[in-house]
Design a protein around this motif. Structure first.
Motif, PDB file in Angstrom:
ATOM      1  N   ALA A  92       0.847  -1.192   0.000  1.00  0.00           N
ATOM      2  CA  ALA A  92       0.000   0.000   0.000  1.00  0.00           C
ATOM      3  C   ALA A  92       0.879   1.237   0.000  1.00  0.00           C
ATOM      4  CB  ALA A  92      -0.928   0.000   1.216  1.00  0.00           C
ATOM      5  N   ASN A  93       0.411   2.273  -0.662  1.00  0.00           N
ATOM      6  CA  ASN A  93       1.081   3.577  -0.648  1.00  0.00           C
ATOM      7  C   ASN A  93       2.489   3.536  -1.236  1.00  0.00           C
ATOM      8  OD1 ASN A  93      -1.070   5.086   0.829  1.00  0.00           O
ATOM      9  ND2 ASN A  93      -0.568   3.586   2.426  1.00  0.00           N
ATOM     10  N   PHE A  94       2.717   2.653  -2.181  1.00  0.00           N
ATOM     11  CA  PHE A  94       4.000   2.612  -2.891  1.00  0.00           C
ATOM     12  C   PHE A  94       3.887   3.475  -4.148  1.00  0.00           C
ATOM     13  CE2 PHE A  94       6.689  -1.335  -1.736  1.00  0.00           C
ATOM     14  CZ  PHE A  94       6.379  -1.220  -0.395  1.00  0.00           C
ATOM     15  N   PRO A  95       4.747   4.470  -4.325  1.00  0.00           N
ATOM     16  CA  PRO A  95       4.785   5.180  -5.614  1.00  0.00           C
ATOM     17  C   PRO A  95       5.234   4.217  -6.718  1.00  0.00           C
ATOM     18  CG  PRO A  95       6.009   6.358  -3.908  1.00  0.00           C
ATOM     19  CD  PRO A  95       5.731   4.999  -3.365  1.00  0.00           C
ATOM     20  N   PRO A 133       5.685 -11.511  -6.094  1.00  0.00           N
ATOM     21  CA  PRO A 133       4.427 -11.885  -6.741  1.00  0.00           C
ATOM     22  C   PRO A 133       3.241 -11.153  -6.108  1.00  0.00           C
ATOM     23  CG  PRO A 133       5.037 -13.580  -5.181  1.00  0.00           C
ATOM     24  CD  PRO A 133       6.140 -12.542  -5.129  1.00  0.00           C
ATOM     25  N   LEU A 134       3.212  -9.854  -6.282  1.00  0.00           N
ATOM     26  CA  LEU A 134       2.170  -9.044  -5.661  1.00  0.00           C
ATOM     27  C   LEU A 134       0.841  -9.221  -6.394  1.00  0.00           C
ATOM     28  CD1 LEU A 134       4.071  -5.664  -5.064  1.00  0.00           C
ATOM     29  CD2 LEU A 134       3.904  -7.654  -3.547  1.00  0.00           C
ATOM     30  N   SER A 135      -0.225  -9.285  -5.604  1.00  0.00           N
ATOM     31  CA  SER A 135      -1.563  -9.382  -6.171  1.00  0.00           C
ATOM     32  C   SER A 135      -2.253  -8.031  -6.275  1.00  0.00           C
ATOM     33  CB  SER A 135      -2.438 -10.303  -5.315  1.00  0.00           C
ATOM     34  OG  SER A 135      -1.910 -11.593  -5.267  1.00  0.00           O
ATOM     35  N   ALA A 136      -1.870  -7.094  -5.393  1.00  0.00           N
ATOM     36  CA  ALA A 136      -2.627  -5.847  -5.325  1.00  0.00           C
ATOM     37  C   ALA A 136      -1.789  -4.738  -4.712  1.00  0.00           C
ATOM     38  CB  ALA A 136      -3.899  -6.042  -4.490  1.00  0.00           C
ATOM     39  N   ILE A 137      -2.190  -3.515  -5.007  1.00  0.00           N
ATOM     40  CA  ILE A 137      -1.671  -2.334  -4.330  1.00  0.00           C
ATOM     41  C   ILE A 137      -2.869  -1.520  -3.864  1.00  0.00           C
ATOM     42  CG2 ILE A 137      -1.468  -1.043  -6.522  1.00  0.00           C
ATOM     43  CD1 ILE A 137       0.932   0.439  -5.176  1.00  0.00           C
ATOM     44  N   GLN A 138      -2.752  -0.936  -2.678  1.00  0.00           N
ATOM     45  CA  GLN A 138      -3.821  -0.095  -2.127  1.00  0.00           C
ATOM     46  C   GLN A 138      -3.292   1.326  -2.012  1.00  0.00           C
ATOM     47  OE1 GLN A 138      -6.020   0.176   2.130  1.00  0.00           O
ATOM     48  NE2 GLN A 138      -6.207  -1.828   1.135  1.00  0.00           N
ATOM     49  N   VAL A 139      -4.019   2.260  -2.609  1.00  0.00           N
ATOM     50  CA  VAL A 139      -3.612   3.658  -2.609  1.00  0.00           C
ATOM     51  C   VAL A 139      -4.838   4.555  -2.524  1.00  0.00           C
ATOM     52  CG1 VAL A 139      -1.443   3.370  -3.915  1.00  0.00           C
ATOM     53  CG2 VAL A 139      -3.607   3.692  -5.146  1.00  0.00           C
ATOM     54  N   ALA A 151      -4.488  -5.944  -8.906  1.00  0.00           N
ATOM     55  CA  ALA A 151      -5.655  -5.124  -8.586  1.00  0.00           C
ATOM     56  C   ALA A 151      -5.197  -3.849  -7.896  1.00  0.00           C
ATOM     57  CB  ALA A 151      -6.606  -5.888  -7.667  1.00  0.00           C
ATOM     58  N   LEU A 152      -5.926  -2.771  -8.126  1.00  0.00           N
ATOM     59  CA  LEU A 152      -5.705  -1.521  -7.397  1.00  0.00           C
ATOM     60  C   LEU A 152      -6.914  -1.304  -6.488  1.00  0.00           C
ATOM     61  CD1 LEU A 152      -4.223   1.811  -8.598  1.00  0.00           C
ATOM     62  CD2 LEU A 152      -6.367   1.822  -7.307  1.00  0.00           C
ATOM     63  N   TYR A 156       0.249   0.449 -14.896  1.00  0.00           N
ATOM     64  CA  TYR A 156       1.237  -0.566 -14.530  1.00  0.00           C
ATOM     65  C   TYR A 156       0.565  -1.773 -13.878  1.00  0.00           C
ATOM     66  CZ  TYR A 156       5.527  -2.605 -12.681  1.00  0.00           C
ATOM     67  OH  TYR A 156       6.568  -3.460 -12.392  1.00  0.00           O
ATOM     68  N   VAL A 157      -0.361  -1.517 -12.986  1.00  0.00           N
ATOM     69  CA  VAL A 157      -1.092  -2.586 -12.304  1.00  0.00           C
ATOM     70  C   VAL A 157      -1.796  -3.477 -13.322  1.00  0.00           C
ATOM     71  CG1 VAL A 157      -3.159  -2.958 -10.897  1.00  0.00           C
ATOM     72  CG2 VAL A 157      -1.356  -1.455 -10.068  1.00  0.00           C
ATOM     73  N   ARG A 158      -2.464  -2.872 -14.284  1.00  0.00           N
ATOM     74  CA  ARG A 158      -3.180  -3.665 -15.292  1.00  0.00           C
ATOM     75  C   ARG A 158      -2.225  -4.478 -16.149  1.00  0.00           C
ATOM     76  NH1 ARG A 158      -7.014   1.435 -16.662  1.00  0.00           N
ATOM     77  NH2 ARG A 158      -8.721   0.976 -15.196  1.00  0.00           N
ATOM     78  N   GLN A 159      -1.101  -3.891 -16.497  1.00  0.00           N
ATOM     79  CA  GLN A 159      -0.119  -4.617 -17.305  1.00  0.00           C
ATOM     80  C   GLN A 159       0.388  -5.863 -16.592  1.00  0.00           C
ATOM     81  OE1 GLN A 159       2.920  -1.717 -18.125  1.00  0.00           O
ATOM     82  NE2 GLN A 159       1.525  -0.429 -19.322  1.00  0.00           N
ATOM     83  N   HIS A 160       0.389  -5.833 -15.269  1.00  0.00           N
ATOM     84  CA  HIS A 160       0.928  -6.951 -14.489  1.00  0.00           C
ATOM     85  C   HIS A 160      -0.156  -7.801 -13.835  1.00  0.00           C
ATOM     86  CE1 HIS A 160       4.543  -4.547 -15.094  1.00  0.00           C
ATOM     87  NE2 HIS A 160       5.217  -5.652 -14.841  1.00  0.00           N
ATOM     88  N   GLY A 161      -1.395  -7.616 -14.244  1.00  0.00           N
ATOM     89  CA  GLY A 161      -2.463  -8.482 -13.776  1.00  0.00           C
ATOM     90  C   GLY A 161      -2.776  -8.360 -12.304  1.00  0.00           C
TER      91      GLY A 161
END
Length: 277
Positions: free
Chosen positions: A136-139, A153-159, A180-181, A173-178
């Motif tokens: 979470a909160n990673f630029p 092997p991250l599944s998601a980022i929360q921002v 979730a945001l 970037y998230v979409r390119q790597h499959g």
């Protein structure tokens, strides 16, 4: 409930219940009522100090635990391997479960050993204490390093993400790597009610501004949202956002709003990507 399926088969309900800053019985009752209404995505964190209240609700609810997506997070000052392990163990005990569905680093650390923290995050997943992992909160530069250099092997980022704050490059970037945001503060801490364009669209749909702002997010591929809602009425309002159908003109109008109002930026926050705003 609509879902996102990530590259590693995380099945994430698009609308979840954010639990910060609810505590104690208020939090327990909110989770119980959300589950009764049909929510199947609950978000908490060690720093929220409400995991025990969430765990009590999960135990009391007739909804089977395996039917509920549960996220928790480790705070930024607990990112040393032993501290991360201890944090997750305390979270599991408080939540009354043997594993969470998504375990996240809540904020980047200060002067931390990123590779060791990520190595520990991955190990906790491999040990079965978390089905999936995220941050979470990673630029974007830090997310890119984590995924591409460290192979996490991250599944998601929360921002933070809402109609007044853009996350275009991060979302690409998230979409390119499959992945979730997950959008926190998706209602811009209730400032959306002050936005004339949102109010006008809501009036045309005989809907609430919150429903318009949420539907704009929920319509986007790979995006989930976790608004906090303590009352049954507000939980139902948010859930009914799925009933709204925005047309292309309305989406374009919201897209065109200035996207530079970041509302969550504590003194330990990283340097944000100005190109996203």
């Amino acid at each position: 409930m609509q879902t996102i399926v990530t590259h590693d088969k995380l099945v994430l309900p698009k609308l979840g219940l954010g639990t910060w800053p609810m505590l104690g019985e208020e939090c327990t009752q909110a989770v119980l009522s959300a589950l009764e209404l049909g929510y199947r995505h609950i978000d908490t964190a060690a720093a929220y100090e409400n995991e025990a209240a969430v765990g009590l609700a999960l135990e009391r609810s007739p909804v089977p635990r395996e039917s509920v997506h549960l996220t928790t997070k480790v705070w930024w000052d607990r990112l040393q391997p032993a501290a991360m392990r201890a944090s997750l163990q305390r979270s599991l005990e408080a939540l009354r479960t043997d594993r969470v569905d998504l375990f996240m680093i809540h904020w980047p650390g200060k002067d931390w050993d990123l590779p060791r923290s990520i190595e520990t995050l991955v190990a906790l997943r491999e040990e079965g204490k978390a089905r999936h992992i995220g941050v979470a909160n990673f630029p974007l530069p830090l997310l890119r390093r984590t995924v591409e250099e460290l192979g996490a092997p991250l599944s998601a980022i929360q921002v933070e993400y809402h109609v007044l704050l853009g996350q275009r490059r991060l979302l690409d970037y998230v979409r390119q790597h499959g992945m979730a945001l997950i959008a926190y503060s998706p209602l811009a801490r209730n400032r959306i009610a002050e936005v004339a364009e949102i109010r006008d669209i809501a009036a045309r749909h005989q809907a609430r501004p919150a429903q318009i702002a949420l539907k704009w997010l929920l319509d986007q591929p790979a995006v989930a949202a976790i608004p906090k809602a303590a009352s049954v009425a507000n939980q139902r309002i948010n859930l009914d956002a799925f009933k709204v159908t925005l047309n292309d003109r309305e989406r374009a109008l919201i897209d065109a709003l200035p996207k530079n109002q970041r509302l969550v930026s504590p003194d330990f926050a990283p340097r944000w990507d100005p190109f996203d705003e």
